[in-house]
Scaffold this motif. Structure first.
Motif, PDB file in Angstrom:
ATOM      1  N   MET A   1      -5.070  11.474   0.046  1.00 22.90           N
ATOM      2  CA  MET A   1      -4.727  11.427  -1.325  1.00 22.90           C
ATOM      3  C   MET A   1      -3.327  11.096  -1.704  1.00 22.90           C
ATOM      4  N   ARG A   2      -3.197  10.038  -2.635  1.00 25.94           N
ATOM      5  CA  ARG A   2      -1.930   9.493  -2.952  1.00 25.94           C
ATOM      6  C   ARG A   2      -1.422  10.194  -4.360  1.00 25.94           C
ATOM      7  N   ILE A   3      -1.950  11.070  -4.860  1.00 22.20           N
ATOM      8  CA  ILE A   3      -1.655  11.600  -6.183  1.00 22.20           C
ATOM      9  C   ILE A   3      -1.500  13.029  -5.970  1.00 22.20           C
ATOM     10  N   SER A   4      -0.601  13.601  -6.398  1.00 22.51           N
ATOM     11  CA  SER A   4      -0.240  15.000  -6.470  1.00 22.51           C
ATOM     12  C   SER A   4       0.088  15.530  -7.837  1.00 22.51           C
ATOM     13  N   SER A   5      -0.849  16.432  -8.226  1.00 25.26           N
ATOM     14  CA  SER A   5      -0.759  16.823  -9.873  1.00 25.26           C
ATOM     15  C   SER A   5       0.628  17.427 -10.312  1.00 25.26           C
ATOM     16  N   ALA A   6       0.975  17.208 -11.365  1.00 20.40           N
ATOM     17  CA  ALA A   6       2.489  17.707 -12.069  1.00 20.40           C
ATOM     18  C   ALA A   6       2.342  19.270 -11.582  1.00 20.40           C
ATOM     19  N   ILE A   7       3.383  19.862 -11.079  1.00 18.73           N
ATOM     20  CA  ILE A   7       3.706  21.181 -10.940  1.00 18.73           C
ATOM     21  C   ILE A   7       4.965  21.657 -11.167  1.00 18.73           C
ATOM     22  N   GLU A  34       3.816   8.082   9.501  1.00 18.37           N
ATOM     23  CA  GLU A  34       2.419   7.875   9.251  1.00 18.37           C
ATOM     24  C   GLU A  34       2.148   7.810   7.736  1.00 18.37           C
ATOM     25  N   GLU A  35       3.114   8.448   7.031  1.00 19.45           N
ATOM     26  CA  GLU A  35       3.001   8.270   5.768  1.00 19.45           C
ATOM     27  C   GLU A  35       4.357   8.626   4.868  1.00 19.45           C
ATOM     28  N   LEU A  36       4.576   8.376   3.630  1.00 19.75           N
ATOM     29  CA  LEU A  36       5.661   8.458   3.003  1.00 19.75           C
ATOM     30  C   LEU A  36       5.376   9.442   1.610  1.00 19.75           C
ATOM     31  N   THR A  37       6.317  10.007   1.049  1.00 17.72           N
ATOM     32  CA  THR A  37       6.239  10.473  -0.120  1.00 17.72           C
ATOM     33  C   THR A  37       7.139  10.159  -1.211  1.00 17.72           C
ATOM     34  N   ILE A  38       6.776   9.678  -2.347  1.00 15.35           N
ATOM     35  CA  ILE A  38       7.863   9.165  -3.472  1.00 15.35           C
ATOM     36  C   ILE A  38       7.745  10.564  -4.396  1.00 15.35           C
ATOM     37  N   SER A  39       8.938  10.973  -4.761  1.00 13.36           N
ATOM     38  CA  SER A  39       9.208  11.930  -5.886  1.00 13.36           C
ATOM     39  C   SER A  39       9.667  11.159  -7.067  1.00 13.36           C
ATOM     40  N   LEU A  40       9.310  11.489  -8.137  1.00 14.42           N
ATOM     41  CA  LEU A  40       9.692  10.598  -9.370  1.00 14.42           C
ATOM     42  C   LEU A  40       9.372  11.661 -10.697  1.00 14.42           C
ATOM     43  N   VAL A  41      10.184  11.362 -11.867  1.00 12.19           N
ATOM     44  CA  VAL A  41       9.756  12.214 -13.063  1.00 12.19           C
ATOM     45  C   VAL A  41       9.222  11.078 -13.750  1.00 12.19           C
ATOM     46  N   GLU A  58      -0.712   2.904  -4.411  1.00 10.68           N
ATOM     47  CA  GLU A  58      -1.860   1.979  -3.498  1.00 10.68           C
ATOM     48  C   GLU A  58      -1.331   0.665  -3.230  1.00 10.68           C
ATOM     49  N   TYR A  59      -0.381   0.053  -4.062  1.00 10.71           N
ATOM     50  CA  TYR A  59       0.294  -1.075  -3.583  1.00 10.71           C
ATOM     51  C   TYR A  59       1.153  -1.046  -2.396  1.00 10.71           C
ATOM     52  N   LEU A  60       1.829  -0.161  -2.614  1.00  8.63           N
ATOM     53  CA  LEU A  60       2.899   0.261  -1.488  1.00  8.63           C
ATOM     54  C   LEU A  60       2.062   0.534  -0.184  1.00  8.63           C
ATOM     55  N   SER A  61       0.985   1.384  -0.236  1.00 10.97           N
ATOM     56  CA  SER A  61       0.323   1.491   1.018  1.00 10.97           C
ATOM     57  C   SER A  61      -0.295   0.453   1.688  1.00 10.97           C
ATOM     58  N   ASP A  62      -0.746  -0.504   0.680  1.00 14.57           N
ATOM     59  CA  ASP A  62      -1.450  -1.792   1.356  1.00 14.57           C
ATOM     60  C   ASP A  62      -0.314  -2.494   1.918  1.00 14.57           C
ATOM     61  N   ILE A  66       0.861   2.203   5.726  1.00 15.20           N
ATOM     62  CA  ILE A  66       0.737   3.403   5.924  1.00 15.20           C
ATOM     63  C   ILE A  66       0.557   4.213   4.497  1.00 15.20           C
ATOM     64  N   GLU A  67       0.320   5.382   4.555  1.00 15.87           N
ATOM     65  CA  GLU A  67      -0.210   5.855   3.247  1.00 15.87           C
ATOM     66  C   GLU A  67       0.974   6.366   2.580  1.00 15.87           C
ATOM     67  N   VAL A  68       1.057   6.055   1.376  1.00 16.01           N
ATOM     68  CA  VAL A  68       2.402   6.527   0.497  1.00 16.01           C
ATOM     69  C   VAL A  68       1.592   7.357  -0.551  1.00 16.01           C
ATOM     70  N   ASN A  69       2.294   8.723  -0.936  1.00 15.89           N
ATOM     71  CA  ASN A  69       1.895   9.509  -1.712  1.00 15.89           C
ATOM     72  C   ASN A  69       2.819   9.696  -2.761  1.00 15.89           C
ATOM     73  N   GLY A  70       2.377  10.063  -3.986  1.00 13.29           N
ATOM     74  CA  GLY A  70       3.173  10.202  -5.094  1.00 13.29           C
ATOM     75  C   GLY A  70       3.101  11.520  -5.360  1.00 13.29           C
ATOM     76  N   VAL A  71       4.392  12.159  -5.688  1.00 15.34           N
ATOM     77  CA  VAL A  71       4.430  13.668  -6.223  1.00 15.34           C
ATOM     78  C   VAL A  71       5.517  13.767  -7.437  1.00 15.34           C
ATOM     79  N   VAL A  72       5.009  14.326  -8.504  1.00 14.83           N
ATOM     80  CA  VAL A  72       5.850  14.799  -9.541  1.00 14.83           C
ATOM     81  C   VAL A  72       6.832  15.946  -9.482  1.00 14.83           C
ATOM     82  N   ALA A  73       8.095  15.484 -10.100  1.00 14.83           N
ATOM     83  CA  ALA A  73       9.134  16.564 -10.199  1.00 14.83           C
ATOM     84  C   ALA A  73       9.084  16.554 -11.748  1.00 14.83           C
ATOM     85  N   THR A  74       9.319  18.028 -12.046  1.00 13.38           N
ATOM     86  CA  THR A  74       9.669  18.389 -13.561  1.00 13.38           C
ATOM     87  C   THR A  74      10.965  17.685 -13.938  1.00 13.38           C
TER      88      THR A  74
END
Length: 331
Positions: A1-7, A34-41, A58-62, A66-74
Protein backbone atom coordinates in the motif's frame (compact mmCIF):
# COMPACT_ATOMS: atom_id res chain seq x y z
CA UNK A 1 0.00 0.00 0.00
CA UNK A 2 1.42 3.37 -0.98
CA UNK A 3 -1.09 5.67 0.68
CA UNK A 4 -1.57 6.24 4.36
CA UNK A 5 -4.77 8.01 5.31
CA UNK A 6 -4.66 11.39 7.04
CA UNK A 7 -4.20 10.99 10.78
CA UNK A 8 -3.14 13.28 13.64
CA UNK A 9 0.57 14.06 13.77
CA UNK A 10 1.26 12.16 16.99
CA UNK A 11 -0.46 9.06 15.68
CA UNK A 12 1.22 9.48 12.29
CA UNK A 13 4.66 9.15 13.85
CA UNK A 14 3.63 6.01 15.69
CA UNK A 15 1.99 4.52 12.63
CA UNK A 16 4.91 5.05 10.29
CA UNK A 17 7.32 2.41 11.60
CA UNK A 18 8.45 0.26 8.70
CA UNK A 19 10.87 -2.61 9.16
CA UNK A 20 14.14 -2.19 7.30
CA UNK A 21 13.53 1.43 6.27
CA UNK A 22 15.66 3.28 8.76
CA UNK A 23 18.72 1.18 9.38
CA UNK A 24 21.73 3.47 9.86
CA UNK A 25 23.84 0.80 8.16
CA UNK A 26 22.35 1.64 4.77
CA UNK A 27 24.69 4.55 4.05
CA UNK A 28 27.74 2.44 4.99
CA UNK A 29 27.17 -0.76 3.02
CA UNK A 30 25.27 0.72 0.08
CA UNK A 31 22.30 -1.62 0.53
CA UNK A 32 18.99 -0.14 -0.45
CA UNK A 33 16.01 -0.49 1.87
CA UNK A 34 13.09 -2.52 0.60
CA UNK A 35 10.79 0.49 0.85
CA UNK A 36 10.78 4.21 1.54
CA UNK A 37 8.31 6.47 3.31
CA UNK A 38 7.67 10.07 2.32
CA UNK A 39 6.12 12.37 4.91
CA UNK A 40 4.45 15.54 3.71
CA UNK A 41 1.69 18.05 4.37
CA UNK A 42 -0.49 18.04 1.25
CA UNK A 43 -2.60 20.86 -0.08
CA UNK A 44 -5.50 18.46 -0.52
CA UNK A 45 -7.30 16.59 2.23
CA UNK A 46 -9.84 13.86 2.76
CA UNK A 47 -11.12 11.92 -0.21
CA UNK A 48 -8.80 13.69 -2.65
CA UNK A 49 -5.67 12.48 -0.86
CA UNK A 50 -5.23 9.08 -2.49
CA UNK A 51 -5.93 10.48 -5.94
CA UNK A 52 -3.35 13.23 -5.43
CA UNK A 53 -0.57 11.29 -3.71
CA UNK A 54 -0.72 7.89 -5.42
CA UNK A 55 0.63 9.03 -8.82
CA UNK A 56 3.77 10.45 -7.19
CA UNK A 57 4.51 7.40 -5.04
CA UNK A 58 3.79 5.06 -7.95
CA UNK A 59 6.13 7.08 -10.21
CA UNK A 60 8.91 6.88 -7.62
CA UNK A 61 8.27 3.18 -6.93
CA UNK A 62 8.55 2.36 -10.62
CA UNK A 63 11.65 4.50 -11.06
CA UNK A 64 13.52 3.21 -8.01
CA UNK A 65 12.36 -0.39 -8.15
CA UNK A 66 11.35 -0.34 -4.48
CA UNK A 67 8.04 0.45 -2.85
CA UNK A 68 7.54 4.09 -1.92
CA UNK A 69 4.84 4.92 0.61
CA UNK A 70 3.25 8.28 1.30
CA UNK A 71 2.05 9.37 4.72
CA UNK A 72 0.32 12.58 5.76
CA UNK A 73 1.51 14.76 8.62
CA UNK A 74 -0.91 17.29 10.07
CA UNK A 75 1.76 19.99 10.21
CA UNK A 76 5.30 20.63 9.01
CA UNK A 77 6.89 20.00 12.40
CA UNK A 78 5.54 16.45 12.31
CA UNK A 79 7.53 15.74 9.14
CA UNK A 80 10.74 16.51 11.02
CA UNK A 81 9.64 14.41 13.99
CA UNK A 82 9.01 11.45 11.70
CA UNK A 83 12.39 11.78 10.00
CA UNK A 84 14.19 12.21 13.31
CA UNK A 85 12.54 9.07 14.66
CA UNK A 86 13.64 7.09 11.61
CA UNK A 87 10.02 6.51 10.65
CA UNK A 88 10.22 8.36 7.34
CA UNK A 89 13.24 8.74 5.12
CA UNK A 90 12.05 11.54 2.83
CA UNK A 91 10.20 14.72 3.79
CA UNK A 92 8.51 17.35 1.65
CA UNK A 93 8.23 20.31 3.98
CA UNK A 94 8.63 24.05 4.55
CA UNK A 95 11.86 26.01 4.88
CA UNK A 96 11.83 26.17 8.66
CA UNK A 97 11.41 22.42 8.93
CA UNK A 98 14.20 21.89 6.40
CA UNK A 99 16.47 23.96 8.63
CA UNK A 100 15.56 21.91 11.70
CA UNK A 101 15.90 18.61 9.85
CA UNK A 102 19.38 19.45 8.56
CA UNK A 103 20.70 20.92 11.81
CA UNK A 104 19.10 18.52 14.29
CA UNK A 105 19.18 15.25 12.36
CA UNK A 106 21.86 15.75 9.70
CA UNK A 107 19.28 15.39 6.94
CA UNK A 108 20.44 16.18 3.42
CA UNK A 109 18.65 18.92 1.49
CA UNK A 110 18.25 17.60 -2.06
CA UNK A 111 15.61 19.79 -3.73
CA UNK A 112 13.96 23.17 -3.36
CA UNK A 113 10.36 24.03 -4.20
CA UNK A 114 9.70 26.09 -7.31
CA UNK A 115 6.59 28.24 -7.41
CA UNK A 116 5.98 30.17 -10.59
CA UNK A 117 9.64 29.96 -11.54
CA UNK A 118 11.07 31.09 -8.17
CA UNK A 119 12.63 29.25 -5.24
CA UNK A 120 12.47 32.21 -2.89
CA UNK A 121 10.71 35.53 -2.48
CA UNK A 122 11.20 38.84 -0.75
CA UNK A 123 9.03 40.64 1.73
CA UNK A 124 8.41 44.16 0.52
CA UNK A 125 7.83 47.35 2.47
CA UNK A 126 5.11 49.55 1.00
CA UNK A 127 4.13 53.06 1.94
CA UNK A 128 1.59 55.75 1.17
CA UNK A 129 4.20 58.42 1.96
CA UNK A 130 6.86 58.18 -0.78
CA UNK A 131 8.17 61.69 -0.03
CA UNK A 132 9.44 60.32 3.30
CA UNK A 133 10.74 56.90 2.30
CA UNK A 134 11.83 57.26 -1.33
CA UNK A 135 15.25 58.59 -2.25
CA UNK A 136 14.76 59.72 -5.83
CA UNK A 137 11.92 59.21 -8.24
CA UNK A 138 9.17 56.65 -8.11
CA UNK A 139 9.21 54.32 -11.12
CA UNK A 140 6.85 51.70 -12.45
CA UNK A 141 7.67 48.16 -13.49
CA UNK A 142 5.60 45.29 -14.82
CA UNK A 143 4.67 42.42 -12.54
CA UNK A 144 5.00 39.51 -14.96
CA UNK A 145 2.55 37.18 -13.23
CA UNK A 146 -0.34 39.51 -14.04
CA UNK A 147 1.12 42.11 -16.45
CA UNK A 148 0.10 44.86 -14.03
CA UNK A 149 2.26 47.94 -13.47
CA UNK A 150 3.22 48.74 -9.86
CA UNK A 151 5.21 51.56 -8.27
CA UNK A 152 8.69 51.18 -6.77
CA UNK A 153 11.49 53.41 -5.55
CA UNK A 154 15.00 53.37 -4.05
CA UNK A 155 16.27 51.43 -7.04
CA UNK A 156 14.77 48.12 -5.95
CA UNK A 157 13.38 47.64 -9.48
CA UNK A 158 15.85 49.21 -11.92
CA UNK A 159 14.27 47.81 -15.08
CA UNK A 160 10.89 47.73 -16.74
CA UNK A 161 10.24 44.14 -15.59
CA UNK A 162 9.89 43.71 -11.83
CA UNK A 163 11.87 40.82 -10.36
CA UNK A 164 11.24 41.08 -6.62
CA UNK A 165 14.88 40.30 -5.85
CA UNK A 166 16.05 41.41 -2.42
CA UNK A 167 17.59 42.73 -0.35
CA UNK A 168 17.30 46.33 -1.44
CA UNK A 169 16.46 49.76 -0.06
CA UNK A 170 16.64 48.57 3.52
CA UNK A 171 18.36 51.73 4.73
CA UNK A 172 15.05 53.52 4.11
CA UNK A 173 13.56 51.58 7.02
CA UNK A 174 15.63 53.82 9.29
CA UNK A 175 13.17 56.60 8.40
CA UNK A 176 10.46 54.87 10.38
CA UNK A 177 10.22 57.15 13.40
CA UNK A 178 8.54 56.91 16.78
CA UNK A 179 4.85 56.04 16.70
CA UNK A 180 4.84 55.35 12.95
CA UNK A 181 1.92 52.97 12.35
CA UNK A 182 3.29 49.82 10.70
CA UNK A 183 1.01 47.03 9.46
CA UNK A 184 2.40 43.64 10.49
CA UNK A 185 0.95 40.18 10.21
CA UNK A 186 1.04 37.28 12.68
CA UNK A 187 4.35 36.62 14.41
CA UNK A 188 4.65 33.29 12.58
CA UNK A 189 4.59 34.97 9.14
CA UNK A 190 8.05 35.19 7.50
CA UNK A 191 7.07 37.89 4.99
CA UNK A 192 4.51 39.67 7.12
CA UNK A 193 6.42 39.82 10.40
CA UNK A 194 9.69 37.94 10.96
CA UNK A 195 11.87 39.24 8.13
CA UNK A 196 10.44 42.78 8.42
CA UNK A 197 11.05 42.93 12.18
CA UNK A 198 14.64 41.69 11.78
CA UNK A 199 15.25 44.19 8.95
CA UNK A 200 13.85 47.10 10.97
CA UNK A 201 15.91 46.15 14.02
CA UNK A 202 19.04 46.04 11.86
CA UNK A 203 18.45 49.74 11.15
CA UNK A 204 18.73 50.48 14.87
CA UNK A 205 15.01 50.76 15.60
CA UNK A 206 13.41 49.31 18.71
CA UNK A 207 10.42 47.57 17.18
CA UNK A 208 8.72 47.24 20.57
CA UNK A 209 9.03 50.92 21.52
CA UNK A 210 9.61 53.00 18.41
CA UNK A 211 6.81 51.88 16.09
CA UNK A 212 3.08 51.47 16.42
CA UNK A 213 2.39 47.90 15.35
CA UNK A 214 -0.94 47.58 13.54
CA UNK A 215 -1.92 43.88 13.53
CA UNK A 216 -3.50 42.61 10.32
CA UNK A 217 -4.45 39.18 9.02
CA UNK A 218 -3.05 38.26 5.63
CA UNK A 219 -0.94 39.91 2.99
CA UNK A 220 -3.91 41.56 1.30
CA UNK A 221 -4.92 43.30 4.51
CA UNK A 222 -1.36 44.53 5.06
CA UNK A 223 -1.55 46.24 1.67
CA UNK A 224 -5.06 47.57 2.29
CA UNK A 225 -4.02 49.02 5.66
CA UNK A 226 -1.49 51.20 3.82
CA UNK A 227 -3.87 51.90 0.94
CA UNK A 228 -6.62 53.03 3.32
CA UNK A 229 -4.28 55.12 5.47
CA UNK A 230 -4.53 52.97 8.60
CA UNK A 231 -0.76 52.40 8.44
CA UNK A 232 2.06 54.44 6.94
CA UNK A 233 4.15 51.34 6.21
CA UNK A 234 3.13 47.75 5.67
CA UNK A 235 4.87 44.47 4.85
CA UNK A 236 3.74 41.66 2.57
CA UNK A 237 5.23 39.21 0.12
CA UNK A 238 6.19 40.56 -3.31
CA UNK A 239 3.96 41.63 -4.95
CA UNK A 240 0.80 41.18 -2.89
CA UNK A 241 -0.71 44.30 -4.41
CA UNK A 242 -1.96 42.10 -7.22
CA UNK A 243 -4.30 40.45 -4.71
CA UNK A 244 -6.23 43.66 -3.96
CA UNK A 245 -6.70 45.06 -7.45
CA UNK A 246 -10.41 44.21 -7.51
CA UNK A 247 -11.16 46.24 -4.39
CA UNK A 248 -8.38 48.81 -4.82
CA UNK A 249 -7.81 49.26 -8.58
CA UNK A 250 -5.63 52.34 -7.99
CA UNK A 251 -3.34 50.60 -5.48
CA UNK A 252 -0.37 51.11 -7.85
CA UNK A 253 -0.76 54.87 -7.53
CA UNK A 254 -1.50 55.02 -3.81
CA UNK A 255 1.16 52.60 -2.56
CA UNK A 256 4.86 52.44 -3.39
CA UNK A 257 7.20 49.55 -2.60
CA UNK A 258 10.41 51.06 -1.20
CA UNK A 259 12.40 48.15 0.27
CA UNK A 260 12.93 44.41 -0.09
CA UNK A 261 14.12 42.14 2.71
CA UNK A 262 16.53 39.24 2.28
CA UNK A 263 15.05 36.48 0.18
CA UNK A 264 12.74 34.10 2.03
CA UNK A 265 13.23 30.52 0.86
CA UNK A 266 10.54 28.17 -0.34
CA UNK A 267 10.51 24.72 1.22
CA UNK A 268 11.80 21.58 -0.41
CA UNK A 269 12.79 17.95 0.00
CA UNK A 270 15.22 16.46 2.51
CA UNK A 271 16.34 12.87 3.07
CA UNK A 272 17.67 10.95 6.03
CA UNK A 273 21.45 10.59 6.20
CA UNK A 274 21.02 6.81 6.49
CA UNK A 275 20.13 6.46 2.80
CA UNK A 276 22.86 5.26 0.40
CA UNK A 277 24.32 7.94 -1.83
CA UNK A 278 23.33 6.21 -5.07
CA UNK A 279 19.72 5.90 -3.90
CA UNK A 280 19.67 9.59 -2.97
CA UNK A 281 21.06 10.50 -6.38
CA UNK A 282 18.40 8.49 -8.23
CA UNK A 283 15.61 9.78 -5.98
CA UNK A 284 16.77 13.36 -6.51
CA UNK A 285 16.80 12.97 -10.28
CA UNK A 286 13.38 11.32 -10.35
CA UNK A 287 11.74 13.98 -8.19
CA UNK A 288 13.50 16.75 -10.08
CA UNK A 289 12.04 15.37 -13.33
CA UNK A 290 8.58 14.59 -11.98
CA UNK A 291 6.72 17.78 -12.92
CA UNK A 292 7.90 17.54 -16.53
CA UNK A 293 7.31 13.80 -16.85
CA UNK A 294 3.68 14.24 -17.95
CA UNK A 295 0.79 16.69 -17.92
CA UNK A 296 -0.79 14.59 -15.19
CA UNK A 297 2.34 14.87 -13.07
CA UNK A 298 2.38 18.65 -13.35
CA UNK A 299 -1.25 18.77 -12.26
CA UNK A 300 -0.67 16.31 -9.43
CA UNK A 301 2.28 18.29 -8.15
CA UNK A 302 0.39 21.57 -8.10
CA UNK A 303 -2.70 20.02 -6.53
CA UNK A 304 -0.71 17.99 -4.02
CA UNK A 305 1.76 20.53 -2.65
CA UNK A 306 1.05 23.73 -4.60
CA UNK A 307 4.27 23.60 -6.63
CA UNK A 308 5.17 23.99 -10.26
CA UNK A 309 8.50 22.13 -9.98
CA UNK A 310 11.47 21.09 -7.86
CA UNK A 311 15.09 22.07 -8.49
CA UNK A 312 18.40 20.63 -7.30
CA UNK A 313 19.79 24.17 -6.93
CA UNK A 314 19.21 24.10 -3.20
CA UNK A 315 20.75 27.47 -2.15
CA UNK A 316 21.43 26.23 1.35
CA UNK A 317 22.63 29.67 2.44
CA UNK A 318 19.03 30.90 2.19
CA UNK A 319 17.87 28.08 4.45
CA UNK A 320 20.65 28.90 6.93
CA UNK A 321 19.65 32.57 6.93
CA UNK A 322 16.04 31.55 7.51
CA UNK A 323 17.18 29.53 10.51
CA UNK A 324 18.99 32.56 11.92
CA UNK A 325 15.79 34.60 11.58
CA UNK A 326 13.68 31.88 13.19
CA UNK A 327 16.02 31.63 16.16
CA UNK A 328 15.36 35.29 16.94
CA UNK A 329 11.72 34.44 17.52
CA UNK A 330 12.22 31.29 19.58
CA UNK A 331 10.56 31.57 22.98
Amino acid sequence: MRISSAIPAVLAVAALALAGCSSPDGADDGEWPEELTISLVPSVQGEDLAEALDPLTEYLSDGLGIEVNGVVATDYAATVEALGAGQSQVIITDAGSLYHATTQFDAELILRDVRFGATSYASMAVTNNPDKYCDGEVVTASYEASDDEFSYCNGIEPGSEATGEGPGGLEALAKIDADTPVALQAATSPAGYQYPIVSIKEQGIDTDQDIDQIPVEGNNNAILAVYNGDAEVGFAYWDARVDVLDEAPDVAEKTVAFAYTDMIPNGGVAVADSLPDDLVAELTELMDDYASSSDEAATVMFDLVGLSDWTDETAEDEIDRYGEVLEQFTN
